[in-house]
Design a protein around this motif. Structure first.
Motif, short mmCIF file in Angstrom:
data_model
loop_
_atom_site.label_atom_id
_atom_site.label_comp_id
_atom_site.label_asym_id
_atom_site.label_seq_id
_atom_site.Cartn_x
_atom_site.Cartn_y
_atom_site.Cartn_z
N ALA A 130 0.84 -1.21 0.00
CA ALA A 130 0.00 0.00 0.00
C ALA A 130 0.87 1.26 0.00
N PHE A 131 1.98 1.25 0.75
CA PHE A 131 2.90 2.39 0.75
C PHE A 131 3.47 2.62 -0.64
N THR A 132 3.68 1.55 -1.41
CA THR A 132 4.17 1.69 -2.78
C THR A 132 3.18 2.52 -3.60
N VAL A 133 1.92 2.20 -3.46
CA VAL A 133 0.87 2.91 -4.21
C VAL A 133 0.79 4.36 -3.75
N SER B 32 0.79 10.07 -4.02
CA SER B 32 0.91 11.32 -3.26
C SER B 32 2.28 11.97 -3.31
N ASP B 33 3.34 11.22 -3.42
CA ASP B 33 4.67 11.83 -3.35
C ASP B 33 5.25 12.21 -4.70
N LEU B 34 4.86 11.51 -5.73
CA LEU B 34 5.39 11.82 -7.06
C LEU B 34 4.87 13.17 -7.56
N LEU B 35 3.59 13.46 -7.32
CA LEU B 35 3.00 14.69 -7.87
C LEU B 35 3.65 15.97 -7.37
N LEU C 60 12.35 11.90 -2.37
CA LEU C 60 13.01 10.74 -1.76
C LEU C 60 12.02 9.59 -1.63
N SER C 61 10.80 9.90 -1.25
CA SER C 61 9.78 8.86 -1.13
C SER C 61 9.43 8.28 -2.50
N ALA C 62 9.21 9.14 -3.47
CA ALA C 62 8.78 8.68 -4.79
C ALA C 62 9.87 7.90 -5.53
N PHE C 63 11.11 8.35 -5.42
CA PHE C 63 12.17 7.73 -6.20
C PHE C 63 13.13 6.87 -5.40
N GLY C 64 13.08 6.94 -4.09
CA GLY C 64 13.95 6.12 -3.23
C GLY C 64 13.17 5.07 -2.48
N TYR C 65 12.22 5.51 -1.67
CA TYR C 65 11.46 4.57 -0.86
C TYR C 65 10.58 3.66 -1.70
N MET C 66 9.93 4.21 -2.71
CA MET C 66 9.01 3.40 -3.50
C MET C 66 9.68 2.17 -4.12
N PRO D 54 19.13 -2.98 4.97
CA PRO D 54 18.39 -1.92 4.28
C PRO D 54 17.11 -1.50 5.01
N SER D 55 16.45 -2.43 5.68
CA SER D 55 15.25 -2.10 6.45
C SER D 55 15.57 -1.18 7.61
N VAL D 56 16.67 -1.44 8.27
CA VAL D 56 17.09 -0.60 9.40
C VAL D 56 17.44 0.81 8.90
N ILE D 57 18.15 0.89 7.80
CA ILE D 57 18.51 2.19 7.22
C ILE D 57 17.24 2.94 6.82
N TYR D 58 16.33 2.25 6.15
CA TYR D 58 15.06 2.87 5.73
C TYR D 58 14.28 3.40 6.93
N ALA D 59 14.10 2.56 7.95
CA ALA D 59 13.31 2.96 9.11
C ALA D 59 13.93 4.17 9.81
#
Length: 169
Positions: A26-29, A34-37, A80-86, A106-111
């Motif tokens: 769901a976060f991917t969607v 919401s973050d790309l726009l 960062l969310s649209a092009f990194g986290y997604m 990577p999960s620890v770095i992301y969090a």
């Protein structure tokens, strides 16, 4: 020589990972919607017939005025969310479902990044920043955004041990 790490549990025995996979899918969607726009400069300061633009308008108008007219630093955060986290979310969902232990670091770095950028910076500006950027409805802002900090913190707890998929949570 045998591998000293224990075998991973089957996915059916790791229900918490199914939960995380669903939430991060769901976060991917939401990263795309919401973050790309705002990152690419789409104007959603008024209602639109476009579903994605109108979704952002509705959210920004009702819960997050900072998001409606994002300053440059906010566009960096959404970028960062649209092009990194997604893309990370896609890899994370795959890793959770298949039990790939290498996703732990990577999960620890992301969090850590989410808590730092979203939890401290964005929430700080929303509640303590310039009056024009503060939300008029803090409860609504929290309802929309708290999961984006709490779920990564729960993931951090989930990934705290070596071979996280070899044990029940």
């Amino acid at each position: 020589m045998t591998d000293p790490s224990p075998a991973n549990l089957a996915l059916r025995d790791r229900r918490v990972d199914i939960f995380f996979a669903v939430v991060f899918a769901a976060f991917t969607v939401t990263s795309v919607i919401s973050d790309l726009l705002p990152t690419v400069g789409v104007n959603f300061s008024h209602p639109s017939s476009n579903f994605f633009v109108n979704s952002n308008y509705w959210y920004a108008h009702d819960a997050d005025p900072l998001f409606m007219h994002p300053p440059t630093w906010m566009r960096i955060v959404t970028g960062l969310s649209a092009f990194g986290y997604m893309p990370f979310y896609v890899v994370l969902v795959f890793s959770l479902l298949t039990g790939k232990n290498w996703i732990q670091l990577p999960s620890v770095i992301y969090a850590t990044m989410i808590v730092s950028l979203t939890g401290i910076v964005v929430f700080g500006v929303e509640f303590f920043g310039e009056p024009a950027w503060r939300t008029h409805n803090p409860a609504k802002f929290l309802a929309f955004n708290l999961a984006y900090v709490l779920v990564p913190l729960l993931l951090l707890i989930r990934m705290r041990r070596p071979a996280p998929f070899a044990r029940r949570f």
